[in-house]
Design a protein around this motif. Structure first.
Motif, PDB file in Angstrom:
ATOM      1  N   PRO A   1       0.815  -1.227   0.000  1.00 59.97           N
ATOM      2  CA  PRO A   1       0.000   0.000   0.000  1.00 59.97           C
ATOM      3  C   PRO A   1       0.844   1.271   0.000  1.00 59.97           C
ATOM      4  N   ALA A   2       1.971   1.256   0.709  1.00 62.64           N
ATOM      5  CA  ALA A   2       2.859   2.438   0.730  1.00 62.64           C
ATOM      6  C   ALA A   2       3.490   2.648  -0.646  1.00 62.64           C
ATOM      7  N   VAL A   3       3.870   1.544  -1.301  1.00 65.73           N
ATOM      8  CA  VAL A   3       4.443   1.653  -2.651  1.00 65.73           C
ATOM      9  C   VAL A   3       3.394   2.239  -3.602  1.00 65.73           C
ATOM     10  N   ARG A   4       2.165   1.721  -3.522  1.00 66.61           N
ATOM     11  CA  ARG A   4       1.090   2.218  -4.397  1.00 66.61           C
ATOM     12  C   ARG A   4       0.851   3.711  -4.184  1.00 66.61           C
ATOM     13  N   LYS A   5       0.946   4.119  -2.928  1.00 65.52           N
ATOM     14  CA  LYS A   5       0.641   5.504  -2.597  1.00 65.52           C
ATOM     15  C   LYS A   5       1.764   6.471  -2.984  1.00 65.52           C
ATOM     16  N   HIS A   6       3.008   6.053  -2.765  1.00 60.07           N
ATOM     17  CA  HIS A   6       4.108   7.014  -2.896  1.00 60.07           C
ATOM     18  C   HIS A   6       4.940   6.891  -4.168  1.00 60.07           C
ATOM     19  N   HIS A   7       5.023   5.685  -4.744  1.00 60.57           N
ATOM     20  CA  HIS A   7       5.904   5.457  -5.905  1.00 60.57           C
ATOM     21  C   HIS A   7       5.139   5.799  -7.184  1.00 60.57           C
TER      22      HIS A   7
ATOM     23  N   ALA B   1       5.375   4.570 -10.117  1.00 58.75           N
ATOM     24  CA  ALA B   1       4.952   3.347 -10.827  1.00 58.75           C
ATOM     25  C   ALA B   1       4.418   2.313  -9.835  1.00 58.75           C
ATOM     26  N   GLY B   2       3.921   2.818  -8.701  1.00 61.55           N
ATOM     27  CA  GLY B   2       3.557   1.945  -7.577  1.00 61.55           C
ATOM     28  C   GLY B   2       2.572   0.835  -7.905  1.00 61.55           C
TER      29      GLY B   2
ATOM     30  N   GLN C   1      14.077  -3.078  -8.310  1.00 61.66           N
ATOM     31  CA  GLN C   1      13.033  -2.364  -9.045  1.00 61.66           C
ATOM     32  C   GLN C   1      12.184  -1.461  -8.141  1.00 61.66           C
ATOM     33  N   VAL C   2      12.071  -1.855  -6.871  1.00 62.00           N
ATOM     34  CA  VAL C   2      11.121  -1.141  -6.004  1.00 62.00           C
ATOM     35  C   VAL C   2      11.819  -0.235  -4.993  1.00 62.00           C
ATOM     36  N   TRP C   3      12.759  -0.786  -4.256  1.00 62.81           N
ATOM     37  CA  TRP C   3      13.356  -0.024  -3.151  1.00 62.81           C
ATOM     38  C   TRP C   3      14.011   1.293  -3.573  1.00 62.81           C
ATOM     39  N   PRO C   4      14.843   1.311  -4.632  1.00 59.90           N
ATOM     40  CA  PRO C   4      15.538   2.584  -4.925  1.00 59.90           C
ATOM     41  C   PRO C   4      14.563   3.738  -5.185  1.00 59.90           C
TER      42      PRO C   4
END
Ligand SMILES: [Fe+2]
Ligand SMILES: [Fe+2]
Length: 174
Positions: free
Chosen positions: A47-53, A55-56, A108-111
């Motif tokens: 959910p945090a990736v979807r919200k902040h990234h 390409a989340g 792919q995600v963390w950086p």
């Protein structure tokens, strides 16, 4: 844990009864830790990736698909003894997929997430994940959707049922 299991010995490479029993225990521990890890990611991290990234959604969809696929493998693996040839087949499949999944998250995600996630959100996320470990499910549950709301609602009951089953069977101990 992945590297340790890769070393063997396996049933096919001369493991004795005690070594196979230990291999089964190590695999149980792997499944328990992996089940907790992915359930917590699905509740809080994606959910945090979807919200902040930027390409989340794409990244989270891809990653949770990988996680669901792995749960099917682990649910079958969890039922087998280490002397079963299918056990090594599934364990090998899981280890390969897990390495790819870890690489996907780390490269792919963390950086991208690191550069956009505010420090206080990162800290809060870390706390939620650390605290959630105590009540996270210890089994894969491939048929439960990887949806944060479903997991948050059903998760504690599912986790309690998992723990009761673990206690009865001695799974994950010894
Ligand atoms: Fe993951
Ligand atoms: Fe992960």
């Amino acid at each position: 844990m992945l590297a340790e299991l890769e070393k063997g010995p396996t049933g096919a490479t001369g493991a004795g009864e005690d070594q196979l029993a230990l291999r089964k225990k190590m695999t149980e521990t792997l499944i328990i830790e992996e089940s907790r890890h992915e359930a917590l990611e699905e509740m809080y991290f994606w959910p945090a990736v979807r919200k902040h990234h930027s390409a989340g959604d794409t990244l989270a969809d891809e990653a949770t698909t990988q996680e669901q696929d792995a749960k099917h493998v682990l649910a079958e693996l969890d039922k087998l003894d280490a002397s079963d040839t299918r056990f090594e087949e599934l364990l090998g499949t899981f280890i390969g997929a897990a390495r790819e999944h870890i690489a996907f998250e780390e490269t792919q995600v963390w950086p991208g997430l690191r550069s956009v996630l505010p420090a206080e959100v990162a800290t809060e996320l870390g706390t939620k994940i650390a605290e959630g470990k105590k009540t996270a499910p210890t089994r894969p549950h491939p048929h439960t959707p990887a949806s944060p709301s479903v997991l948050k609602t059903a998760g504690p009951a599912v986790a309690a049922a998992d723990k009761a089953r673990d206690a009865v069977s001695g799974r994950g101990t010894g």
